[in-house]
Design an enzyme around this catalytic site. Structure first.
Site, PDB file in Angstrom:
ATOM      1  CE1 TYR A 105      -4.164   1.921   1.221  1.00 59.76           C
ATOM      2  CE2 TYR A 105      -2.384   3.477   1.684  1.00 59.76           C
ATOM      3  CZ  TYR A 105      -3.726   3.211   1.487  1.00 59.76           C
ATOM      4  OH  TYR A 105      -4.646   4.230   1.564  1.00 59.76           O
ATOM      5  CB  THR A 106       2.693   2.894  -2.491  1.00 58.53           C
ATOM      6  OG1 THR A 106       1.814   2.836  -3.624  1.00 58.53           O
ATOM      7  CG2 THR A 106       3.513   1.614  -2.405  1.00 58.53           C
TER       8      THR A 106
ATOM      9  CB  THR B 207       9.540   3.229   3.133  1.00 54.00           C
ATOM     10  OG1 THR B 207       9.531   4.631   2.879  1.00 54.00           O
ATOM     11  CG2 THR B 207       8.696   2.970   4.371  1.00 54.00           C
TER      12      THR B 207
ATOM     13  CE1 TYR C  37       3.894   3.211   2.286  1.00 51.45           C
ATOM     14  CE2 TYR C  37       5.557   4.833   2.896  1.00 51.45           C
ATOM     15  CZ  TYR C  37       5.177   3.714   2.174  1.00 51.45           C
ATOM     16  OH  TYR C  37       6.094   3.096   1.357  1.00 51.45           O
TER      17      TYR C  37
ATOM     18  CD1 TRP D 154      12.527  10.111  -1.272  1.00 49.83           C
ATOM     19  CD2 TRP D 154      13.688  11.604  -2.472  1.00 49.83           C
ATOM     20  NE1 TRP D 154      12.684  11.244  -0.499  1.00 49.83           N
ATOM     21  CE2 TRP D 154      13.396  12.177  -1.207  1.00 49.83           C
ATOM     22  CE3 TRP D 154      14.424  12.350  -3.396  1.00 49.83           C
ATOM     23  CZ2 TRP D 154      13.796  13.453  -0.856  1.00 49.83           C
ATOM     24  CZ3 TRP D 154      14.838  13.626  -3.042  1.00 49.83           C
ATOM     25  CH2 TRP D 154      14.519  14.178  -1.789  1.00 49.83           C
TER      26      TRP D 154
END
Length: 283
Positions: free
Chosen positions: A56-57, A96, A120, A145
């Site tokens: 899920y981004t 991340t 997130y 990124w």
């Protein structure tokens, strides 16, 4: 040998699909909102290793859909890691820079304490904890990124806007390492093969492009290489508010990734040229 990749349509999954010995499966076979379905798929394929390239981004939307983000990014990776452990095969989880609070200017090390700023980041931190908790052979690869010729990302947005405008305001106080999906895919593929031979390399690692830069500087380089005449004015994050707070410092210390796996930080400017070439936008 088969490396099973969970995911088909994401930026990294599409690059992994181009590599040898890789089989990608999509939501029809492994829906991350149904953890046990993902576990069953892993057992059915009985691969040599698994890379989870699905997630899920939607960073801003996660503020409204926290439970869904937590399920997909937090709970399901733990179930998949458990399935891999039961088969005695390595599991690679992509994470991340958003697991950190983004203060200071020093690059974040893999063993630094996390402190996510939003839903997130919290969901990805939970995924890391679940994977480690299983105790199987694994690598958690934090990156930042992500850009490619596929899907929606900063490079494609800048190309679209830069073709229509003479000037853009772009955030200049967020610093990090742009990383191409192609480079991430290559790193994951390399790591998973090394884990098969050397399970003791399990752990948490960082991988991001070099050199570190701001979003504004990244945009300037995109326009320069693409031959677009669009001036960039750097602005503070406070001038471009978003539902989810972004970390200001996304610099990542990738030393252990190089020491353990022999993988160096890639020059994102080289990868950017490849992306622009793929898009037909190279000057």
């Amino acid at each position: 040998m088969t490396v099973l990749v969970i995911g088909k349509t994401g930026q990294v999954a599409r690059e992994l699909a181009l590599l040898p010995d890789v089989t990608c499966i999509g939501r029809d076979e492994a829906d991350l909102t149904v953890p046990e379905q993902c576990s069953s798929a892993i057992h059915a394929y009985a691969p040599s290793a698994v890379i989870n390239a699905a997630a899920y981004t939607a960073v801003d939307k996660a503020e409204e859909e926290g439970p869904l983000a937590t399920l997909i990014n937090g709970d399901t990776p733990g179930v998949m890691a458990r399935a891999c452990a039961s088969l005695n095969i390595p599991y690679v989880q992509i994470s991340t820079d958003y697991v950190f609070e983004g203060g200071g200017t020093a690059p974040w090390r893999p063993d630094d304490a996390p402190g996510p700023l939003g839903a997130y980041g919290r969901s990805k931190q939970r995924g890391e904890e679940k994977v480690r908790g299983v105790g199987g052979v694994h690598a958690i690869l934090r990156t930042s990124w992500v850009v490619s010729a596929h899907g929606n990302n900063f490079v494609k947005t800048m190309l679209r806007l830069g073709a229509d405008r003479d000037r853009l305001n772009v955030v200049a106080d967020q610093i990090g390492g742009p990383t191409t999906a192609r480079d991430i895919a290559g790193a994951c593929h390399n790591i998973v093969h090394q884990l098969i031979e050397s399970p003791d390399k399990s752990g948490t690692y960082h991988f991001s492009g070099a050199p570190d830069c701001s979003w504004a500087d990244f945009a300037r380089t995109i326009f320069e290489i693409a031959g677009l005449s669009c001036d960039v004015t750097g602005i503070p994050s406070s001038a471009y508010p978003t539902p989810a707070i972004r970390p200001l410092n996304s610099r990542m210390d990738c030393t252990s990734t190089h020491t353990t796996f022999g993988i160096e930080r890639p020059d994102w400017r080289v990868g950017l040229k490849e992306i622009l070439n793929d898009l037909g936008a190279l000057k």
